[in-house]
Motif scaffolding. Sequence first.
Motif, PDB file in Angstrom:
ATOM      1  N   LEU A  89       0.854  -1.187   0.000  1.00 28.96           N
ATOM      2  CA  LEU A  89       0.000   0.000   0.000  1.00 28.96           C
ATOM      3  C   LEU A  89       0.890   1.235   0.000  1.00 28.96           C
ATOM      4  O   LEU A  89       1.724   1.424   0.896  1.00 28.96           O
ATOM      5  CB  LEU A  89      -0.899  -0.016   1.241  1.00 28.96           C
ATOM      6  N   LEU A  90       0.729   2.081  -0.997  1.00 26.55           N
ATOM      7  CA  LEU A  90       1.563   3.271  -1.135  1.00 26.55           C
ATOM      8  C   LEU A  90       0.870   4.521  -0.629  1.00 26.55           C
ATOM      9  O   LEU A  90       1.535   5.466  -0.176  1.00 26.55           O
ATOM     10  CB  LEU A  90       1.976   3.464  -2.592  1.00 26.55           C
ATOM     11  N   THR A  91      -0.438   4.555  -0.721  1.00 27.78           N
ATOM     12  CA  THR A  91      -1.205   5.721  -0.297  1.00 27.78           C
ATOM     13  C   THR A  91      -2.639   5.281  -0.047  1.00 27.78           C
ATOM     14  O   THR A  91      -3.084   4.273  -0.623  1.00 27.78           O
ATOM     15  CB  THR A  91      -1.163   6.841  -1.351  1.00 27.78           C
ATOM     16  N   LEU A  92      -3.350   5.991   0.791  1.00 25.19           N
ATOM     17  CA  LEU A  92      -4.742   5.657   1.079  1.00 25.19           C
ATOM     18  C   LEU A  92      -5.666   6.502   0.213  1.00 25.19           C
ATOM     19  O   LEU A  92      -5.429   7.709   0.031  1.00 25.19           O
ATOM     20  CB  LEU A  92      -5.059   5.890   2.559  1.00 25.19           C
ATOM     21  N   ASN A 211       1.547  15.538  10.384  1.00 24.08           N
ATOM     22  CA  ASN A 211       0.457  16.028   9.554  1.00 24.08           C
ATOM     23  C   ASN A 211      -0.373  14.849   9.040  1.00 24.08           C
ATOM     24  O   ASN A 211       0.150  13.932   8.394  1.00 24.08           O
ATOM     25  CB  ASN A 211       1.052  16.826   8.387  1.00 24.08           C
ATOM     26  N   LEU A 212      -1.672  14.869   9.302  1.00 23.67           N
ATOM     27  CA  LEU A 212      -2.557  13.776   8.895  1.00 23.67           C
ATOM     28  C   LEU A 212      -2.548  13.569   7.385  1.00 23.67           C
ATOM     29  O   LEU A 212      -2.662  12.423   6.915  1.00 23.67           O
ATOM     30  CB  LEU A 212      -3.988  14.050   9.377  1.00 23.67           C
ATOM     31  N   ASP A 213      -2.412  14.646   6.601  1.00 28.75           N
ATOM     32  CA  ASP A 213      -2.355  14.489   5.145  1.00 28.75           C
ATOM     33  C   ASP A 213      -1.213  13.564   4.741  1.00 28.75           C
ATOM     34  O   ASP A 213      -1.372  12.676   3.897  1.00 28.75           O
ATOM     35  CB  ASP A 213      -2.165  15.850   4.472  1.00 28.75           C
ATOM     36  N   ARG A 214      -0.052  13.758   5.317  1.00 28.95           N
ATOM     37  CA  ARG A 214       1.113  12.932   4.966  1.00 28.95           C
ATOM     38  C   ARG A 214       0.961  11.527   5.558  1.00 28.95           C
ATOM     39  O   ARG A 214       1.384  10.548   4.941  1.00 28.95           O
ATOM     40  CB  ARG A 214       2.405  13.581   5.475  1.00 28.95           C
ATOM     41  N   TRP A 215       0.371  11.419   6.718  1.00 32.64           N
ATOM     42  CA  TRP A 215       0.182  10.116   7.354  1.00 32.64           C
ATOM     43  C   TRP A 215      -0.695   9.212   6.511  1.00 32.64           C
ATOM     44  O   TRP A 215      -0.482   8.000   6.451  1.00 32.64           O
ATOM     45  CB  TRP A 215      -0.432  10.317   8.741  1.00 32.64           C
ATOM     46  N   ARG A 216      -1.647   9.782   5.822  1.00 32.77           N
ATOM     47  CA  ARG A 216      -2.588   8.978   5.044  1.00 32.77           C
ATOM     48  C   ARG A 216      -2.191   8.835   3.568  1.00 32.77           C
ATOM     49  O   ARG A 216      -2.508   7.821   2.950  1.00 32.77           O
ATOM     50  CB  ARG A 216      -4.001   9.581   5.121  1.00 32.77           C
ATOM     51  N   TYR A 232       6.898   4.938   4.961  1.00 32.94           N
ATOM     52  CA  TYR A 232       6.893   6.399   5.081  1.00 32.94           C
ATOM     53  C   TYR A 232       6.538   6.811   6.503  1.00 32.94           C
ATOM     54  O   TYR A 232       7.132   7.761   7.054  1.00 32.94           O
ATOM     55  CB  TYR A 232       5.915   7.037   4.092  1.00 32.94           C
ATOM     56  N   ARG A 233       5.600   6.120   7.101  1.00 27.05           N
ATOM     57  CA  ARG A 233       5.229   6.449   8.481  1.00 27.05           C
ATOM     58  C   ARG A 233       6.388   6.206   9.442  1.00 27.05           C
ATOM     59  O   ARG A 233       6.600   6.995  10.377  1.00 27.05           O
ATOM     60  CB  ARG A 233       3.998   5.629   8.884  1.00 27.05           C
ATOM     61  N   GLY A 271      18.247  11.991  -5.644  1.00 25.62           N
ATOM     62  CA  GLY A 271      18.938  10.834  -6.198  1.00 25.62           C
ATOM     63  C   GLY A 271      19.108   9.682  -5.225  1.00 25.62           C
ATOM     64  O   GLY A 271      19.523   8.587  -5.625  1.00 25.62           O
ATOM     65  N   CYS A 272      18.814   9.893  -3.955  1.00 23.34           N
ATOM     66  CA  CYS A 272      18.897   8.804  -2.973  1.00 23.34           C
ATOM     67  C   CYS A 272      17.653   7.926  -3.032  1.00 23.34           C
ATOM     68  O   CYS A 272      16.647   8.268  -3.676  1.00 23.34           O
ATOM     69  CB  CYS A 272      19.068   9.381  -1.565  1.00 23.34           C
ATOM     70  N   ARG A 273      17.753   6.820  -2.356  1.00 22.39           N
ATOM     71  CA  ARG A 273      16.620   5.904  -2.235  1.00 22.39           C
ATOM     72  C   ARG A 273      15.935   6.105  -0.883  1.00 22.39           C
ATOM     73  O   ARG A 273      16.608   6.395   0.115  1.00 22.39           O
ATOM     74  CB  ARG A 273      17.089   4.453  -2.360  1.00 22.39           C
ATOM     75  N   PRO A 274      14.604   5.936  -0.810  1.00 22.10           N
ATOM     76  CA  PRO A 274      13.906   6.150   0.461  1.00 22.10           C
ATOM     77  C   PRO A 274      14.444   5.229   1.558  1.00 22.10           C
ATOM     78  O   PRO A 274      14.794   4.072   1.303  1.00 22.10           O
ATOM     79  CB  PRO A 274      12.450   5.820   0.126  1.00 22.10           C
ATOM     80  N   ASN A 275      14.499   5.754   2.764  1.00 22.68           N
ATOM     81  CA  ASN A 275      14.997   4.980   3.910  1.00 22.68           C
ATOM     82  C   ASN A 275      14.371   5.525   5.194  1.00 22.68           C
ATOM     83  O   ASN A 275      14.454   6.737   5.442  1.00 22.68           O
ATOM     84  CB  ASN A 275      16.528   5.076   3.991  1.00 22.68           C
ATOM     85  N   PRO A 276      13.758   4.663   6.012  1.00 19.26           N
ATOM     86  CA  PRO A 276      13.083   5.156   7.222  1.00 19.26           C
ATOM     87  C   PRO A 276      13.905   5.078   8.498  1.00 19.26           C
ATOM     88  O   PRO A 276      13.405   5.469   9.556  1.00 19.26           O
ATOM     89  CB  PRO A 276      11.874   4.223   7.318  1.00 19.26           C
TER      90      PRO A 276
END
Length: 293
Positions: A89-92, A211-216, A232-233, A271-276
Amino acid sequence: MRASSRPRRSAVRSVPRRPGTSRRRSALVVLAFLAAAAVGVGVAVQRPSAGAEMLVGDGSVVQPPTPSDTPSPSASPSPTADPTPPPPLLTLPGPVPAHGSGSFAYDARPGPVLGRAGGLRRFRLAVENGSGEDVHAFGDAVQRALAGPGSWVDGGQVRLQRVVPGARYDFTIYLATRDTAGRLCRDGGIDIRKGGVPYTSCRVPGKVVINLDRWRTSVPHLVAAEMPLEEYRLYVINHEVGHQLGHHHEGCPAAGRPAPVMQQQTLFLDGCRPNPWPYLDGRRYAGPPVWKP
């Protein structure tokens, strides 16, 4: 001529019976009867062939069931391959409330101490009423982010613990609608607007504001990079809590490498890759410093 007065003997003489003959004949009859009965029993217990008639006990004749009438055992289901797992799931979907009541519900569950060494920082968890989010679900997501492996506690320099309302605490992690998040951040001196709309999350003294917008919904370039919403969360929690722990923004160290958790991944990847995570393979992973609050 005068007939003889001597009696005439019969032309057929009776043959005298030998002793035991009658008994032997009776025995033979009985044996023959028993043999016939045995043959009958043998025939009765044999399975009749298709289309043959059967003699039942009362002497009537019945037709045996045809093969099509005989129930056959149900075939065992053939094994099926494991279903393909759904894509991450990428986005709601659906609208996100732009504002709530401005008041907050707090997670009343105490949490364990996270980390093995370092100073203890206690935090509360709160979700804005009217946001449509569950405070326990938010609390569980924050717990996963801060427990790791890969979180700030892996360095052995800090420990973290969720506390109940009324207990002593060092900071609060809020999940707020964009309007409330914009107000909380602005009150602390941070402008999170993009295009005039509160867009990012922030940390101000004693407050980590998500921010709820980004959370969802995450953000378009991270959705395009196929960063799962759950990751992302993890990122946004570790990034903003990192600010609370004294860490500043960092840049991408090189194209193709993981982005440092203190990089503003919500705004760009460079240019980087996502990392949490702040720790990768058990070591602190950082990029060049970018001195922005």
